[in-house]
Design a protein around this motif. Sequence first.
Motif, mmCIF file in Angstrom:
data_model
loop_
_atom_site.group_PDB
_atom_site.id
_atom_site.type_symbol
_atom_site.label_atom_id
_atom_site.label_comp_id
_atom_site.label_asym_id
_atom_site.label_seq_id
_atom_site.Cartn_x
_atom_site.Cartn_y
_atom_site.Cartn_z
ATOM 1 N N UNK A 171 51.635 32.575 -42.174
ATOM 2 C CA UNK A 171 52.686 31.691 -41.660
ATOM 3 C C UNK A 171 53.907 32.524 -41.277
ATOM 4 N N UNK A 172 54.384 32.432 -40.022
ATOM 5 C CA UNK A 172 55.666 33.047 -39.688
ATOM 6 C C UNK A 172 56.784 32.377 -40.484
ATOM 7 N N UNK A 173 57.736 33.165 -40.922
ATOM 8 C CA UNK A 173 58.874 32.645 -41.689
ATOM 9 C C UNK A 173 60.109 32.702 -40.790
ATOM 10 N N UNK A 174 60.708 31.545 -40.549
ATOM 11 C CA UNK A 174 61.848 31.452 -39.641
ATOM 12 C C UNK A 174 63.116 31.128 -40.418
ATOM 13 N N UNK A 175 64.197 31.791 -40.043
ATOM 14 C CA UNK A 175 65.505 31.541 -40.659
ATOM 15 C C UNK A 175 66.538 31.474 -39.549
ATOM 16 N N UNK A 176 67.151 30.295 -39.390
ATOM 17 C CA UNK A 176 68.116 30.085 -38.296
ATOM 18 C C UNK A 176 67.513 30.464 -36.937
ATOM 19 N N UNK A 177 66.271 29.995 -36.728
ATOM 20 C CA UNK A 177 65.546 30.190 -35.467
ATOM 21 C C UNK A 177 65.242 31.655 -35.155
ATOM 22 N N UNK A 178 65.336 32.502 -36.172
ATOM 23 C CA UNK A 178 64.984 33.912 -36.018
ATOM 24 C C UNK A 178 63.792 34.226 -36.929
ATOM 25 N N UNK A 179 62.928 35.132 -36.477
ATOM 26 C CA UNK A 179 61.793 35.541 -37.294
ATOM 27 C C UNK A 179 62.293 36.393 -38.458
ATOM 28 N N UNK A 180 62.122 35.878 -39.672
ATOM 29 C CA UNK A 180 62.627 36.570 -40.855
ATOM 30 C C UNK A 180 61.531 37.301 -41.625
ATOM 31 N N UNK A 181 60.285 36.927 -41.397
ATOM 32 C CA UNK A 181 59.197 37.561 -42.128
ATOM 33 C C UNK A 181 57.887 36.870 -41.833
ATOM 34 N N UNK A 182 56.885 37.234 -42.585
ATOM 35 C CA UNK A 182 55.583 36.576 -42.476
ATOM 36 C C UNK A 182 54.982 36.466 -43.872
ATOM 37 N N UNK A 183 54.302 35.364 -44.122
ATOM 38 C CA UNK A 183 53.674 35.107 -45.416
ATOM 39 C C UNK A 183 52.175 35.029 -45.196
ATOM 40 N N UNK A 184 51.406 35.824 -45.940
ATOM 41 C CA UNK A 184 49.952 35.815 -45.813
ATOM 42 C C UNK A 184 49.302 35.412 -47.132
ATOM 43 N N UNK A 185 48.025 35.060 -47.044
ATOM 44 C CA UNK A 185 47.280 34.717 -48.258
ATOM 45 C C UNK A 185 47.238 35.894 -49.217
ATOM 46 N N UNK A 186 47.177 37.115 -48.680
ATOM 47 C CA UNK A 186 47.176 38.302 -49.538
ATOM 48 C C UNK A 186 48.489 38.434 -50.299
ATOM 49 N N UNK A 187 49.614 38.154 -49.615
ATOM 50 C CA UNK A 187 50.914 38.193 -50.279
ATOM 51 C C UNK A 187 50.951 37.190 -51.433
ATOM 52 N N UNK A 188 50.415 36.002 -51.176
ATOM 53 C CA UNK A 188 50.404 34.962 -52.204
ATOM 54 C C UNK A 188 49.547 35.390 -53.397
ATOM 55 N N UNK A 189 48.414 36.003 -53.125
ATOM 56 C CA UNK A 189 47.536 36.447 -54.215
ATOM 57 C C UNK A 189 48.252 37.425 -55.131
ATOM 58 N N UNK A 190 48.854 38.452 -54.523
ATOM 59 C CA UNK A 190 49.553 39.459 -55.335
ATOM 60 C C UNK A 190 50.705 38.841 -56.107
ATOM 61 N N UNK A 191 51.448 37.944 -55.460
ATOM 62 C CA UNK A 191 52.600 37.315 -56.120
ATOM 63 C C UNK A 191 52.169 36.477 -57.315
ATOM 64 N N UNK A 192 51.111 35.693 -57.143
ATOM 65 C CA UNK A 192 50.660 34.814 -58.219
ATOM 66 C C UNK A 192 50.089 35.628 -59.376
ATOM 67 N N UNK A 193 49.338 36.691 -59.060
ATOM 68 C CA UNK A 193 48.802 37.558 -60.120
ATOM 69 C C UNK A 193 49.944 38.166 -60.926
ATOM 70 N N UNK A 194 50.944 38.718 -60.249
ATOM 71 C CA UNK A 194 52.091 39.317 -60.941
ATOM 72 C C UNK A 194 52.846 38.278 -61.750
ATOM 73 N N UNK A 195 53.015 37.094 -61.178
ATOM 74 C CA UNK A 195 53.706 36.002 -61.862
ATOM 75 C C UNK A 195 52.999 35.670 -63.176
ATOM 76 N N UNK A 196 51.688 35.560 -63.115
ATOM 77 C CA UNK A 196 50.926 35.161 -64.293
ATOM 78 C C UNK A 196 50.954 36.245 -65.378
ATOM 79 N N UNK A 197 51.117 37.496 -64.982
ATOM 80 C CA UNK A 197 51.209 38.576 -65.956
ATOM 81 C C UNK A 197 52.550 38.567 -66.679
ATOM 82 N N UNK A 198 53.619 38.166 -65.966
ATOM 83 C CA UNK A 198 54.971 38.307 -66.491
ATOM 84 C C UNK A 198 55.514 37.068 -67.189
#
Length: 273
Positions: A171-198
């Motif tokens: 998913x493209x991430x938009x902030x004030x109609x500007x491209x601010x980043x991108x979110x991928x399933x891989x990003x979500x996987x790593x984030x959730x794994x780290x979250x669950x560890x901490x």
Amino acid sequence: MIIKNLMSTDPVCIDKDQNVCDALRLMGKRDVSRLIVINTNSDHEKEMVGIVTEKDIAMKLGSSRYGNMAPSHFHVSTVMTPDLLTADPDMDAGSAASIMLENNIGSLPVVDDDELLGIVTKSDLLDVCRGKAYDKYTAGDVMSTEMITVTPDERLVHARRMMIDAGIGRLPVMDNQELAGILTASDMTRAVINFRKLVPDRHKPSRIRNLLVGDVMKQNVETVDAETPVTDIASMILEKGYGGFPVTAEGELAGIITKTDLLDLIVEIEGVF
């Protein structure tokens, strides 16, 4: 071009009873995003029973149903996709691309006489897009212009639901109609794994709902211009290991081009009859 000339001949496999952390470690070690899942039957023979991808893991671990379970408690069989579709080694690239698109899958194990010969993925098929028949097409010709976007302050669980509903992995991430980043399933996987560890178990269900897209997304996103040739984009995806690129025209976000968009072009050019 036929599948046996494109497929990877060393598919990475994992037992259905291993856990999700084992799967992610194996994916990282072998630099792949999917594993063929096997089971050893009563005759001590190994048989394919499914396939598991980073996206499968991200979607399952991010669900509220499993919010307070550690990843080590998830067997691969819990998150895999069963009922495998397979390809014959003499199948042409257009037919393989069509099957992937129709079933919203990213790979096909290649089987001959019940023997696993390899696996063909979207990435493998992209090699076709570097051929002469494709050099007249640009990103602007192929990109998806009806994009689903999120903002940095939206909740990650909401973004996950959007990916599931749309059957997409970024998913493209938009902030004030500007491209601010991108979110991928891989990003979500790593984030959730780290979250669950901490995070302590008792706080996981409530805190995971407070994770924001901006906490997880990739910033400084690489983009391509709408005039970039498809042949170059296919090479960039393969060389960088990306799933696609946001497309800009006159400095503004105009669309997104992914492996799926390139598979659509393969089906169009190669023909499926």
